[in-house]
Design an enzyme around this catalytic site. Structure first.
Site, PDB file in Angstrom:
ATOM      1  CG  LEU A  24      -2.061  -0.993   1.264  1.00 33.83           C
ATOM      2  CD1 LEU A  24      -2.772  -0.927   2.607  1.00 33.83           C
ATOM      3  CD2 LEU A  24      -3.036  -0.749   0.122  1.00 33.83           C
ATOM      4  CG  MET A  29      12.226   4.779  10.477  1.00 26.19           C
ATOM      5  SD  MET A  29      12.449   4.688  12.255  1.00 26.19           S
ATOM      6  CE  MET A  29      12.926   2.973  12.432  1.00 26.19           C
ATOM      7  N   GLY A  30       8.869   2.687   7.766  1.00 23.55           N
ATOM      8  CA  GLY A  30       7.964   1.565   7.641  1.00 23.55           C
ATOM      9  C   GLY A  30       7.431   1.331   6.242  1.00 23.55           C
ATOM     10  CG  ASP A 143       2.672  13.119  12.395  1.00 28.88           C
ATOM     11  OD1 ASP A 143       2.700  14.327  12.062  1.00 28.88           O
ATOM     12  OD2 ASP A 143       3.060  12.206  11.654  1.00 28.88           O
TER      13      ASP A 143
END
Length: 512
Positions: A24, A29-30, A143
């Site tokens: 997706l 970092m992911g 965030d």
């Protein structure tokens, strides 16, 4: 088999019991993959970038990921994406969360334009309730921003706890979050508190109704200059509708102690929602363009997931997401349009088009079956444009074209826009004279006249405002320039089409 890669997700790989369907997103970092459980439930699986099956994960990254999992597990609420399963100790650490096939607030503002004030309270209610859940769990999100709020039919979901922190942890000297929506104390690297999330909530709601950041000239100048403006609390609140001042302005107070609590905000917004007790979801609260974009996104994502599942295992159990309620009614059939001379419009096609709703035109039984017409085909005059990818330099709604990349900002004025209600015909055709594939569209009478009026308005404007954008769903087809009004019912769309791409586009536009 267990995942053993460091690059893009491969369909068929497993994280625990979850089989990857497709990737997706990837960033920071992911990496986030779409996956399905053995029982057919669709989930979003987040993993660490650069992880290998041999356990090649930097220990600091693994600890950070484990902390994110632990914090996300603490949150329980209707308006957040809950954790389904996780294994932070696996060779490739992963976390599975509820999958929400919905666009973000950022994407909706960019494609559909700012949200009318009356609809903001419904979105705000869900976001505030999410903050109540997060703060009750002893966390600060840090965030909150439009791209971290997804908007399905039943209400917003606040996602991504990647930089959340426990409220009892003191962190200083680090400015985290997205500067355009971060509180001034956060931009200064000072400790963040629940009041910092409230500021970001207010900044997100401000963006919903204005299409820009509440900070002055955000997006202009160097990153350091923008950080300084945020740290100093240099706000520019021009354009905020007066009726939303009591909701948004207190959230943007520069002194954190002067900002309302989420509980106080929840009482404020639910009082407004109570005035419309029958209104429930997006189709009741949002403009038709917004609710239509939400439903098209859900349909497209669901179909993509099912298609990916069939490629991996045709016999596997699949999960169907019910369609949202629709206000669409069949359109009455009018007399067929007289075809005028063909008009050639040279196009730069922006890419594959989204699937979406169809309106069936009524007609007598003895006529041929009605033409299936895309409900979301619309035209609008171009206000501004620039080369390169779309940024926040142009006011929304904005649309991107590729090859070469270009960004267009379109008009939101009623007289500068046209929703195509019904086509008389649409087909892909090979043009022998130019040795190219084209698409022919024939407007019916009312739409043909509207198209002539729109192109006449464009032809009287200076470049680039003599262009009009052709938009299907949330995708730009083209933005051709015109020098005179285009008359007649038939329009020919030319581009770098192959036979397959021309037929696909014609089908998206409603070809039989």
């Amino acid at each position: 088999m267990q995942a053993e890669w460091v690059g893009a997700a491969r369909p068929g790989e497993r994280f625990g019991p979850y089989v990857v369907l497709t990737e997706l997103a990837s960033g920071g970092m992911g990496r986030v993959c779409l996956a399905r459980s053995p029982g057919g439930r669709t989930v979003a699986v987040k993993t660490l970038l650069g992880a290998t099956a041999e356990g090649g994960v930097p220990e600091a990254d693994r600890r950070r990921f484990a902390r994110e999992v632990a914090l996300a597990r603490r949150v329980r609420g209707l308006f957040t994406a809950g954790v389904v399963d996780a294994d932070a100790e696996a060779p490739v650490p992963w976390m599975a969360t509820e999958y929400i096939p919905a666009p973000s607030l950022r994407d909706l503002v960019a494609s559909q334009g700012p949200l009318p004030p009356g609809a903001v309270y419904w979105v705000a209610a869900g976001m505030v309730e999410a903050l109540v859940s997060i703060h009750t769990a002893g966390l600060v999100h840090r965030d909150v921003k439009p791209s971290n709020v997804l908007l399905p039919e039943d209400g917003p979901r606040l996602i991504d706890f990647g930089i959340s922190q426990a409220a009892d942890i003191t962190r200083t000297k680090t400015a985290l979050g997205t500067i355009a929506f971060a509180a001034p104390e956060q931009a200064r690297g000072e400790p963040t508190t629940p009041a910092s999330d409230v500021f970001s909530l207010g900044a997100t709601l401000f963006h919903l109704v204005t299409g820009r950041s509440a900070y002055r000239d955000m997006g202009q100048g160097t990153a350091m200059e923008q950080l300084v403006r945020a740290a100093e609390g240099d706000l520019d609140l021009d354009g905020l509708p007066a009726e939303l001042g009591p909701l948004i302005l207190p959230c943007l107070a520069l002194d954190p102690t002067q900002r309302p609590t989420p509980q106080a905000l929840l009482a404020q917004v639910t009082g407004v929602l109570a005035e419309r007790p029958q209104a429930r979801g997006a189709t009741d609260w949002l403009p038709r363009e917004w609710s239509g974009a939400i439903e098209r996104h859900r349909q497209r994502r669901t179909e993509e997931a099912d298609s990916a599942q069939r490629r991996i295992d045709p016999e596997a159990v699949t999960e169907r997401t019910p369609p949202a309620r629709s206000r669409t009614r069949p359109l009455p059939r009018t007399a067929p349009a007289r075809r005028g001379p063909g008009v050639w419009i040279g196009l730069g096609v922006a890419g594959l088009l989204a699937t979406g709703g169809i309106v069936y035109a009524l007609q007598p039984d003895d006529e041929e079956p009605p033409l299936q017409v895309r409900q979301d085909l619309r035209l609008a005059l171009v206000e501004q444009s620039h080369s390169g990818e779309c940024t926040n330099q142009l006011p929304p709604p904005t649309f991107s074209a590729q090859d070469p990349p270009y960004c267009y900002s379109i008009s939101t004025k009623t007289e500068d826009r046209m929703n195509v209600r019904q086509l008389d015909d649409v087909r892909a055709k090979f043009d022998e004279r130019n040795s190219a594939w084209i698409i022919e569209m024939t407007f019916q009478d009312d739409d043909a006249r509207s198209f002539t009026t729109l192109t006449e308005r464009a032809s009287k404007r200076q470049a680039p405002q003599n262009q009009f954008a052709i938009v299907l769903g949330d995708r730009l087809i083209s933005a051709p320039a015109v020098n005179e009004a285009i008359t007649g019912g038939e329009v020919q769309i030319a581009g770098n089409f192959t036979k397959e791409s021309a037929e696909e586009l014609a089908k998206e536009l409603g070809a039989r």
